[in-house]
Design an enzyme around this catalytic site. Structure first.
Site, PDB file in Angstrom:
ATOM      1  N   THR A 147      -7.019   3.374  -1.985  1.00 54.07           N
ATOM      2  CA  THR A 147      -6.712   1.978  -1.666  1.00 54.07           C
ATOM      3  C   THR A 147      -7.616   0.971  -2.365  1.00 54.07           C
ATOM      4  O   THR A 147      -7.149   0.064  -3.051  1.00 54.07           O
ATOM      5  CB  THR A 147      -6.769   1.767  -0.146  1.00 54.07           C
ATOM      6  OG1 THR A 147      -5.812   2.622   0.475  1.00 54.07           O
ATOM      7  CG2 THR A 147      -6.461   0.323   0.215  1.00 54.07           C
TER       8      THR A 147
ATOM      9  N   ASP B 122      -9.212  -4.223   5.828  1.00 53.50           N
ATOM     10  CA  ASP B 122     -10.253  -5.129   5.334  1.00 53.50           C
ATOM     11  C   ASP B 122     -10.355  -5.066   3.815  1.00 53.50           C
ATOM     12  O   ASP B 122     -10.441  -6.093   3.131  1.00 53.50           O
ATOM     13  CB  ASP B 122     -11.605  -4.819   5.989  1.00 53.50           C
ATOM     14  CG  ASP B 122     -12.007  -3.352   5.960  1.00 53.50           C
ATOM     15  OD1 ASP B 122     -11.424  -2.568   5.193  1.00 53.50           O
ATOM     16  OD2 ASP B 122     -12.920  -2.978   6.728  1.00 53.50           O
TER      17      ASP B 122
ATOM     18  N   ASN C 179     -12.847   4.945  -1.890  1.00 51.40           N
ATOM     19  CA  ASN C 179     -12.977   4.277  -0.605  1.00 51.40           C
ATOM     20  C   ASN C 179     -14.390   4.419  -0.056  1.00 51.40           C
ATOM     21  O   ASN C 179     -14.878   3.572   0.698  1.00 51.40           O
ATOM     22  CB  ASN C 179     -11.968   4.838   0.397  1.00 51.40           C
ATOM     23  CG  ASN C 179     -10.564   4.327   0.144  1.00 51.40           C
ATOM     24  OD1 ASN C 179     -10.370   3.295  -0.483  1.00 51.40           O
ATOM     25  ND2 ASN C 179      -9.574   5.057   0.633  1.00 51.40           N
TER      26      ASN C 179
ATOM     27  N   ASP D  87       0.838  -1.200   0.000  1.00 51.12           N
ATOM     28  CA  ASP D  87       0.000   0.000   0.000  1.00 51.12           C
ATOM     29  C   ASP D  87       0.878   1.258   0.000  1.00 51.12           C
ATOM     30  O   ASP D  87       1.731   1.425   0.858  1.00 51.12           O
ATOM     31  CB  ASP D  87      -0.883  -0.026   1.252  1.00 51.12           C
ATOM     32  CG  ASP D  87      -2.166   0.756   1.091  1.00 51.12           C
ATOM     33  OD1 ASP D  87      -2.095   1.889   0.583  1.00 51.12           O
ATOM     34  OD2 ASP D  87      -3.232   0.250   1.479  1.00 51.12           O
TER      35      ASP D  87
ATOM     36  N   HIS E 228       1.262   8.523   5.353  1.00 50.17           N
ATOM     37  CA  HIS E 228       0.264   9.519   5.730  1.00 50.17           C
ATOM     38  C   HIS E 228       0.711  10.341   6.943  1.00 50.17           C
ATOM     39  O   HIS E 228       0.556  11.561   6.974  1.00 50.17           O
ATOM     40  CB  HIS E 228      -1.067   8.844   6.070  1.00 50.17           C
ATOM     41  CG  HIS E 228      -1.880   8.478   4.876  1.00 50.17           C
ATOM     42  ND1 HIS E 228      -2.286   9.389   3.941  1.00 50.17           N
ATOM     43  CD2 HIS E 228      -2.379   7.275   4.471  1.00 50.17           C
ATOM     44  CE1 HIS E 228      -2.996   8.781   3.003  1.00 50.17           C
ATOM     45  NE2 HIS E 228      -3.061   7.497   3.297  1.00 50.17           N
TER      46      HIS E 228
ATOM     47  N   ASP F 294      -1.191  -0.453  -4.814  1.00 54.31           N
ATOM     48  CA  ASP F 294      -2.521   0.077  -5.122  1.00 54.31           C
ATOM     49  C   ASP F 294      -2.472   1.522  -5.586  1.00 54.31           C
ATOM     50  O   ASP F 294      -3.387   2.010  -6.248  1.00 54.31           O
ATOM     51  CB  ASP F 294      -3.441  -0.065  -3.910  1.00 54.31           C
ATOM     52  CG  ASP F 294      -2.846   0.559  -2.647  1.00 54.31           C
ATOM     53  OD1 ASP F 294      -1.649   0.905  -2.647  1.00 54.31           O
ATOM     54  OD2 ASP F 294      -3.588   0.686  -1.653  1.00 54.31           O
ATOM     55  N   HIS F 295      -1.402   2.231  -5.253  1.00 52.75           N
ATOM     56  CA  HIS F 295      -1.200   3.616  -5.672  1.00 52.75           C
ATOM     57  C   HIS F 295       0.184   4.057  -5.245  1.00 52.75           C
ATOM     58  O   HIS F 295       0.884   3.339  -4.519  1.00 52.75           O
ATOM     59  CB  HIS F 295      -2.265   4.544  -5.063  1.00 52.75           C
ATOM     60  CG  HIS F 295      -2.396   4.425  -3.569  1.00 52.75           C
ATOM     61  ND1 HIS F 295      -1.470   4.938  -2.691  1.00 52.75           N
ATOM     62  CD2 HIS F 295      -3.341   3.838  -2.798  1.00 52.75           C
ATOM     63  CE1 HIS F 295      -1.831   4.679  -1.456  1.00 52.75           C
ATOM     64  NE2 HIS F 295      -2.963   3.986  -1.485  1.00 52.75           N
TER      65      HIS F 295
END
Length: 569
Positions: free
Chosen positions: A82, A180, A103, A41, A324, A367-368
């Site tokens: 995500t 999740d 999201n 991630d 983040h 994912d990014h």
């Protein structure tokens, strides 16, 4: 005469064996025993090599030296969040097709924001695993009105689904992650998913997957896997003087969470602390816990132990959380990368022992990517700052629009990046043209500080958008039933720093290169090492995996087969 015929047959068999070795991989009878899909991630494409000189041999070096490395891989959609990226990796489809456009999205029928994998029909099996909690770092999960979870919102099949279909349900398919959505999306509609509950401090799942926990899962959780971090701390893994960011451990733009701080060592504290498990996910410990549970899956479910190809997705989340809170260019992010390298080396060593790397097809991507902290860029000479959408509806130009359309309440009902949601009920009540109101709002919003582009859903659906790069990525992200009224693209290096009251150092979610650029590496099973500089898309992964196994691609897949992965010469 017999000896002559025997010699001729021997020569013929040698020729046949030689010809078989030249056949494409998917035509051969030998298939990998395990497909191991690793998603990191927020791993921007340059990050695997950024600190390579300080890394060992078994992690990123193994992939880079032994694998097919695509140096210019990108997501081809605008909202690089995500679930959007994970669903694209899983399905080979664009968000416009797989439906996971963010999201969260606003549901007109429910009249509220919906979290992407929430599903009240399938509650968590663990009574302690409710995600609706104040200690949850990820604010997008707070929009969920239920702790229930399922993949039902994914509108097409995944690669793992197709593997199950092709094997008549005999393949074993698992997805594991702290998040999740990181586990659920990759396990697809037919596999099993487990994720980490910050409230319970254990790996949980929902009734979509099981009526009750397998005994081994219950036993694993009973060992209190987080206990080893009790009263421990995240410390640097190497001597500080050797780090690129050695002298920048305390940067003013980093998020200072009470008890965790913004300098090393970062204390985890006591297990009884309400934030203990959250602190674990803000550090390499989150990835270590994910690795431990993934190993337990392989051991207890006997993955890769027969002739039917199994699938294991491991989505590592710590890089995202660390990025983040501290920013991707920080001492914390640098050490996290070094520890991630060790975690990957540990995983590969384990898989080699249990299944054999030669029997395992590995693919790693993200994912990014990641945006740099605006204040960090400013310190280097690029002046930039965060954007405040909460102020848009109060702007004089918007007040004038309200007056024009006869609104006595907010024209912008809500803004959840990247979408503006208008009050459609009031627009209909006043018998106004939705297209007209969308267009008027988009024109005004596009003039605000930090906004590069504002595109209406009506223009997208009517085919009235330019064919340039940015517009194409926005169109690729559009779902008629889920997307908002106006898609907002912020200028490069600008973003919204406020996440429902939590001020973060950096984020992602844009169509700019730093957010779309991700690593893409295939390694293990019959893979010859090569570096490829051609531009490729993350939608190519699922169709390539399908081609290797000789099965049909996912139902919405739009990528192309990466032929080098099938080249066994």
């Amino acid at each position: 005469m017999y000896m002559q015929k025997k010699g001729t047959l021997l020569q013929l068999s040698v020729v046949i064996v030689g010809l078989l070795s030249l056949l494409p991989l998917q035509a051969a009878s030998v298939k990998p025993k395990l497909v191991l899909q690793i998603t990191v991630d927020q791993l921007r494409g340059d990050m695997p090599t950024a600190y390579l000189t300080k890394m060992g041999k078994g992690g990123f070096r193994y992939l880079l030296n032994e694998g097919v490395v695509y140096k210019d891989a990108h997501h081809n959609h605008a909202n690089t969040e995500t679930i959007v990226g994970h669903a694209t990796l899983a399905t080979g489809a664009l968000p416009a097709v797989h439906g996971m456009i963010g999201n969260v999205w606003y549901d007109d029928k429910l009249e509220r924001l919906v979290y992407n994998v929430e599903d009240s029909r399938y509650p968590l099996l663990s009574a302690n695993g409710d995600v609706n909690q104040k200690t949850e770092l990820d604010p997008t999960q707070r929009t969920a009105k239920s702790s229930g979870r399922s993949p039902s919102n994914i509108q097409v099949s995944t690669f793992s689904d197709e593997l199950m279909i092709a094997s008549n349900g005999k393949a074993k398919v698992f997805g594991v992650s702290v998040k999740d959505r990181g586990a659920i999306s990759m396990a697809g509609h037919m596999g099993k998913a487990f994720w980490f509950s910050k409230k319970a401090g254990e790996f949980v799942t929902s009734s979509y997957y099981y009526d009750k926990y397998p005994e081994w899962v219950a036993s694993w959780n009973e060992t209190k896997p987080t206990k080893k971090y009790h009263q421990k701390s995240w410390q640097l893994s190497q001597a500080q003087k050797g780090y690129v960011f050695a002298k920048q451990d305390d940067q003013e733009w980093e998020t200072k969470l009470p008890g965790f701080g913004r300098t090393f060592p970062h204390q985890y504290g006591d297990m009884s602390n309400a934030y203990f498990n959250t602190f674990l996910t803000l550090s390499p410990a989150g990835d270590e816990l994910t690795l431990d549970f993934a190993k337990a899956v392989v051991n207890n479910e006997q993955l890769g132990q027969d002739d039917i190809t199994d699938y294991l997705s491991v989505s590592f989340s710590s890089t995202d959380y660390v990025g983040h809170i501290f920013g991707p260019s920080s001492l914390e992010a640098e050490d996290n990368m070094l520890r991630l390298d060790s975690t990957l080396a540990n995983l590969f060593k384990f898989i080699d022992k249990k299944v054999g790397l030669d029997n395992t097809l590995i693919v790693l991507s993200a994912d990014h990517g990641a945006a740099e902290v605006p204040a960090y860029l400013s310190s280097l000479g690029m002046k930039t700052k965060a954007v405040a959408p909460k102020e848009w509806d109060k702007a004089p130009s918007m007040e004038a629009l309200k007056k024009q359309f006869g609104f006595d309440t907010a024209l912008i009902k809500s803004y959840f990046h990247p979408y503006i949601y208008l009050d459609r009920a009031l627009i209909a009540q006043r018998k106004l043209s939705l297209k007209q109101v969308q267009k008027a709002v988009a024109v005004e919003v596009s003039k605000f500080d930090g906004v590069a582009l504002a595109v209406t859903s009506s223009d997208i659906e009517d085919g009235n958008t330019p064919q340039d790069y940015l517009h194409t990525l926005v169109v690729n992200n559009h779902s008629k039933n889920r997307s908002g009224d106006v898609y907002v693209v912020l200028e490069a290096h600008r973003f919204v720093a406020d996440m429902e009251g939590l001020t973060v150092a950096a984020t992602h979610g844009s169509p700019w290169g730093y957010d779309t650029f991700v690593p893409l590496i295939f390694a293990g099973f019959k893979i010859d090492d090569e570096i490829i500089y051609d531009r490729v898309s993350t939608t190519d992964i699922a169709v390539t995996l399908s081609a290797v196994l000789g099965i049909k691609a996912p139902s919405g897949a739009q990528g192309k087969i990466l032929k080098k992965v099938l080249d066994t010469d």
